[in-house]
Design an enzyme around this catalytic site. Structure first.
Site, PDB file in Angstrom:
ATOM      1  N   GLY A 114       0.852  -1.189   0.000  1.00  0.00           N
ATOM      2  CA  GLY A 114       0.000   0.000   0.000  1.00  0.00           C
ATOM      3  C   GLY A 114       0.880   1.230   0.000  1.00  0.00           C
ATOM      4  CE  LYS A 115       1.640   6.007  -4.224  1.00  0.00           C
ATOM      5  NZ  LYS A 115       3.007   5.893  -4.747  1.00  0.00           N
ATOM      6  CB  ILE A 116       1.573   3.296   4.418  1.00  0.00           C
ATOM      7  CG1 ILE A 116       0.820   1.991   4.145  1.00  0.00           C
ATOM      8  CG2 ILE A 116       1.279   3.873   5.802  1.00  0.00           C
ATOM      9  CD1 ILE A 116      -0.663   2.044   4.263  1.00  0.00           C
TER      10      ILE A 116
END
Ligand code: PMP
Length: 314
Positions: free
Chosen positions: A157-159
């Site tokens: 994910g693009k955390i």
């Protein structure tokens, strides 16, 4: 970077100056946000702005939100429509980059994910290439940093907080005179660049690390795999790659929304193949730029027109 004039913020499109969060914002304090990065390409023949795979981008964004326990009140189609409204309000007639962001919007102290409300914001601005050097000759060094693993902060994910890892990697590379870095994961295999996925070519096959190698589930990566197989007839293999295998590659390239498709021509000061962009990458770039501007009918469904086309009057 040209500044956006508007943002979607707290449920509506507002002038960008009004899109502000407090210093007490949870995401600002703890990195508890997830972002997306998407492009829209201007097609001058059709006078149309084409979003590239917006539903896939919003699906991934909502999945990243899930990892942070943030559920948005909009589905991906609704988010795409909000984005089209925003782009029409900006009245863009050129290539743009879009930054949607899901974030913990609570103002207060407390490092946790549950019972912390979230919100969504988005802005867009005109954008060219991401890697400042020529995208046909990217010079790369292996990073001394290690890629975060799935049990630390999920790379799939693009955390936002995870991008400190990417920033350390990118900064080290640039300060050492490279354009970009490659990073090994905890098991010592190649994962990806600071913000792009990676492929090598060996014996005519394209090879890329698997999703389990602590990489972002890149939408360009999925697209490129399909284009290599379906348009170029190239065999694509997803498997682990060792550092020294990269040195022996015939060609290598990065792909991602920012870099698009960029030829890697040296790694750790060693030339890749001839040291110049190879034929597979050159061809792939040609196909890719046609696809994203809606010029290949078979892949037109990957694009979404922003401006409503007027019905032709009889
Ligand atoms: N890996 C990382 C770490 C990234 O930040 C990005 C950019 N979003 C990518 C890969 C490429 O992903 P995509 O093709 O979906 O832009």
């Amino acid at each position: 970077m040209s500044m956006p004039k508007y943002a979607f913020f707290q449920g509506k499109i507002v002038p960008i100056e009004q899109a502000k969060v407090s210093v007490m914002n949870h995401a600002l304090n703890y990195g508890t946000a997830a972002f997306g990065g998407m492009r829209a390409y201007w097609n001058d023949d059709e006078k149309q702005l084409f979003l590239f795979r917006p539903i896939d981008h919003f699906n991934r964004l909502r999945n990243s939100g899930k990892l942070l326990m943030i559920d948005l009140p909009w589905n991906s189609e609704q988010l795409r429509d909000i984005l089209c409204d925003l782009l029409r309000t900006e009245d863009f007639h050129e290539n743009v980059y879009i930054r949607p962001l899901i974030y913990k919007s609570m103002e207060g102290i407390g490092v946790k994910l549950h019972d912390v409300p979230g919100d969504f914001t988005m802005f867009a601005f005109p954008f060219g290439n991401y890697i400042t050097a020529d995208n046909t000759a990217v010079k790369v060094g292996f990073s001394s940093w290690t890629r975060i693993n799935d049990n630390m902060i999920p790379a799939r994910g693009k955390i936002a907080g995870a991008y400190v890892n990417s920033a350390l990697i990118k900064t080290e590379a640039e300060l050492n005179g490279f354009d970009e870095a490659l990073v090994l994961n905890e098991s010592g295999h190649v994962s990806e660049a600071s913000s792009a996925n990676f492929f090598i070519v060996r014996n005519g096959k394209a090879i890329t690390p698997p999703l389990s190698a602590d990489i972002l589930e890149g939408i360009t990566r999925t697209s490129v795999i399909a284009l290599l197989r379906e348009v170029m007839g190239v065999e694509v293999v997803e498997r682990e790659i060792d550092r020294t295998e990269v040195y022996l590659a015939e060609e290598a390239f990065f792909c991602g929304t920012g870099v698009q498709v960029a030829a890697v021509t040296s790694v750790d000061h060693r030339p890749i193949g001839t040291g110049k962009m190879g034929p597979m990458v050159e061809k792939l770039r040609e196909v890719f730029f046609k696809v994203v501007t809606g010029k290949i009918p078979e892949y037109r469904h990957w694009t979404h027109p922003v401006y409503v086309t007027e019905p032709v009057k009889a």
